[in-house]
Write an enzyme that holds these catalytic residues in place. Structure first.
Site, mmCIF file in Angstrom:
data_model
loop_
_atom_site.group_PDB
_atom_site.id
_atom_site.type_symbol
_atom_site.label_atom_id
_atom_site.label_comp_id
_atom_site.label_asym_id
_atom_site.label_seq_id
_atom_site.Cartn_x
_atom_site.Cartn_y
_atom_site.Cartn_z
ATOM 1 N N SER A 64 3.004 2.609 -0.608
ATOM 2 C CA SER A 64 3.989 3.372 0.157
ATOM 3 C C SER A 64 4.016 2.854 1.581
ATOM 4 C CB SER A 64 3.616 4.860 0.163
ATOM 5 O OG SER A 64 4.393 5.581 1.103
ATOM 6 N N TYR B 50 -2.258 12.227 1.459
ATOM 7 C CA TYR B 50 -1.403 11.251 0.771
ATOM 8 C C TYR B 50 -1.471 9.894 1.467
ATOM 9 C CZ TYR B 50 2.855 9.121 -1.147
ATOM 10 O OH TYR B 50 3.746 8.287 -1.755
#
Length: 674
Positions: free
Chosen positions: A551, A564
């Site tokens: 990501s 995250y």
């Protein structure tokens, strides 16, 4: 019903039953009258199954249509058996109209025989007679004058002339047994022809059942491993054997431990019979002239089995090279590859290989046909396949080479086997679909088994995609998923670590459970998956790709995202660490860093979208637009964009790229790699 409709119905019925013919084996025909659009007068034509295709699924587009008057006229210019291959090109000048399939080598057999309907099939029972040492006498004993023996002759124009003469000289006959090959039957109507084909097959099988010895392969000398032990051992061996079978060109694998295979390999005589090779041309074109057979005791230590397989593989390659050199002429096609297509492991089963899963599976099915043929021939006589020189002549036939050259160019990921975690939705689904579209076999892995199954079924048959249910936090479950993958396709070459989830909270509200869950799924999960992937890829010895769907948050510090972002940073560094460690094995490890993928995303649909929308103060249905407007390109990132990056990394053009992270974020300047 028209002649064509009757022909297709008969073909589909015959081809649907494996007792009648093998996959893509045999051909059928019908003759009839049409109006020639050029003259307005009637013209006699033949509809005959063309080159390639399968009787069980034959459609009108798979038929070649030829003028009978021109086909019969070829007998006047036929130059003789030494030049009969030239006649295949002459069939093109007999075609009626445009379109349809290319005429096959068996066209003359159908066109020259004086019967309105003709079937040529490869039933195991019929080939058992065709390969028996005293086949001619057996045919006489079984059929009397109703079926005639025709000695082995390579398929072609002369064989068509031979069978036409048999039909003319034996008006009582309904068909023939072709030595070393199969059967041909005929009839005045489609129904009569089909009935004659079935009569020959059923009569032959009944004779074998009534007169055959009970144990033609000899006594059982060892038992197969128990079912679960057999499966585990097969999964351990599959990548090793696939790597060996891919020495000359990459192959996809198939495994079977059917009762027919296990019984054959349990019997005393299986080594000597396997060494004789297959006989029917359809068989050895797909299985090669003989298989590789492991000669160690059932249950031998894995390390000993692996080492012996490597020794046997090298000996097989040398033997195949010698076979080629013994028979090749200056104008023979180049040797296509010396690796085995069939590998037999007593107590475990059969591994078969091909350019795709269907080819590998069908090769295994053909060797089962060959086992049935050997059993039948040995039960009433002695199995005596055509000699090696004739086999070479078929395998390296110029016409066979031309057929291979007509095959479409393989897709970029052909022969590659991919496993995609989180493949049941969102990015994982898009990746699985794109890899399959580019030629890969795909294992769709997801904790939601129904979702994985739906994606796999949407991609295609089990020859293209299979589902596995797995939680990536479960180490034994991951090992089982890879066992399922290698048993389905022979191995794994391309793994995409995509499974993930997210919980958006500020530091103060992030619980230990929130932290552990996200790190278990993404950091630990991708580590466990990569560990199993590396084990399989190292066993194969042919390299591979591991791709992490990380990501932009791996490098960009977004708000309320500590668990995250930290898990994604862990994944991003795994890419670098594993690229450094696995490079010597030819395994490339790369990553893809997407921006938030809102549309089609399982993560965003599961609550993450609402959380991130609240953080940024925008409506949830506008979140994708919000993300797009903060990028340089002002475009929203979709699952298909991420899938395209995975394809770019693995399709071959970036073969020297490893340890790379590819941003797929439409340009988030704060996430530029440094």
């Amino acid at each position: 019903m028209s002649e064509v409709e009757a022909l297709l119905g008969r073909s589909n019925r015959l081809g649907a039953d494996p007792r009648n013919t093998n996959y893509a084996g045999g051909n059928t025909s019908a003759k009839g009258s049409v109006t020639d659009p050029a003259t307005g007068r009637p013209a006699e034509v033949i509809w005959v199954k063309g080159s390639g295709g399968d009787l069980g699924t034959l459609k009108e587009s798979g038929l070649a249509v030829l003028r009978l008057d021109r086909l019969h006229a070829l007998t006047e210019v036929y130059p003789g058996v030494e030049r009969e291959d030239e006649m295949v090109a002459a069939f093109d000048y007999c075609l009626h109209g445009r379109g349809g399939a290319a005429p096959s080598i068996d066209t003359a057999m159908h066109g020259l025989v004086d019967a309105s309907h003709v079937d040529h099939l490869h039933p195991d029972a019929g080939i058992a007679f065709a390969t028996a040492a005293d086949g001619e006498a057996l045919v006489k004993a079984c059929f009397g004058e109703r079926v005639v023996w025709v000695p082995w002759r390579r398929p072609g124009f002369q064989l068509g002339l031979d069978i036409a003469a048999v039909k003319r000289d034996n008006p009582q006959a309904i068909g023939v047994i072709l030595g070393g090959h199969g059967i041909t039957a005929w009839g005045a109507t489609s129904d009569e022809c089909e009935a004659h084909s079935l009569e020959i097959i059923e009569t032959a099988q009944r004779y074998l059942d009534e007169h055959g010895r009970a144990e033609p392969f000899g006594p059982v000398v060892h038992s197969a491993l128990p079912a679960e032990d057999r499966r585990v051992r097969a999964a351990e061996l599959a990548p090793v054997i696939r790597g060996l079978a891919s020495t000359d060109s990459p192959q996809v694998g198939h495994f079977t431990d059917s009762e027919v295979v296990l019984d054959f390999l349990a019997r005393e005589r299986h080594p000597e019979l396997a060494a004789l090779g297959t006989s029917c041309p359809d068989h050895f074109l797909r299985t090669k002239v003989r298989p590789l057979v492991l000669d160690l005791p059932v249950g031998a230590p894995l390390a000993d089995v692996v080492e012996r397989l490597k020794e046997l593989h090298e000996a097989y390659r040398e033997d195949y090279r010698s076979y080629y050199e013994r028979h090749a002429s200056p104008d023979s096609p180049a040797m296509r590859g010396a690796d085995p297509a069939i590998v037999l492991v007593p107590g475990v089963g059969m591994f078969s290989f091909g350019r795709d899963k269907q080819t590998a599976r069908v090769a295994g099915e053909f060797y089962v046909n060959a086992i049935n043929v050997m059993r039948g021939a040995e039960s009433v006589s002695r199995y005596a396949p055509i000699d090696e020189g004739e086999k070479f002549g078929i395998e390296y036939w110029a016409l066979e080479e031309a057929k291979l050259q007509r095959m479409p160019k393989p897709k970029p990921l052909a022969t590659r086997v991919a496993l995609v975690t989180g493949g049941g939705s969102g990015i994982g689904r898009a990746v699985a679909e794109r890899l399959a579209a580019e030629g890969a076999c795909v294992v769709v892995a997801d904790r939601d088994g129904d979702a994985a199954r739906a994606v796999a079924e949407g991609i295609g048959s089990s020859d293209v995609a299979v589902p596995v249910t797995v939680d990536v936090t479960d180490g034994p479950g991951i090992a089982e998923a890879f066992r399922a993958a290698v048993l389905a396709f022979g191995g794994v070459d391309l793994v995409v670590n995509n499974a993930g989830l997210s919980i958006s909270k500020p530091l103060a509200d992030t619980t230990e459970a929130d932290w552990d869950l996200q790190h278990d799924v993404m950091a630990k999960g991708s580590f466990l998956v990569s560990q199993q992937a590396a084990k399989v890829m190292r066993a194969q010895g042919i390299g591979g790709d591991i791709v992490y769907i990380s990501s932009k948050n791996a490098v960009f510090a977004g708000p309320n995202n500590v668990a995250y972002g930290a898990a994604k940073a862990n994944q991003a560094h795994q890419v670098r660490l594993l690229a450094a460690e696995l490079g010597e094995d030819g395994i490339r490890v790369n990553g893809v860093n997407p921006d938030g993928v809102v549309r089609g995303s399982g993560i965003f649909a599961g609550g993450w979208g609402a959380q991130r929308a609240a953080v940024y103060g925008v409506p949830e249905d506008k979140l994708g637009e919000f993300y797009a407007q903060r990028t340089l390109l002002k475009r929203e990132v979709l699952p298909s964009h991420v899938a395209a990056a995975v394809f770019a990394l693995t399709a071959g053009d970036l073969s020297l790229t490893t340890g790379l992270h590819v941003p797929v974020d439409a340009g988030v300047a704060a996430a530029f790699l440094r």
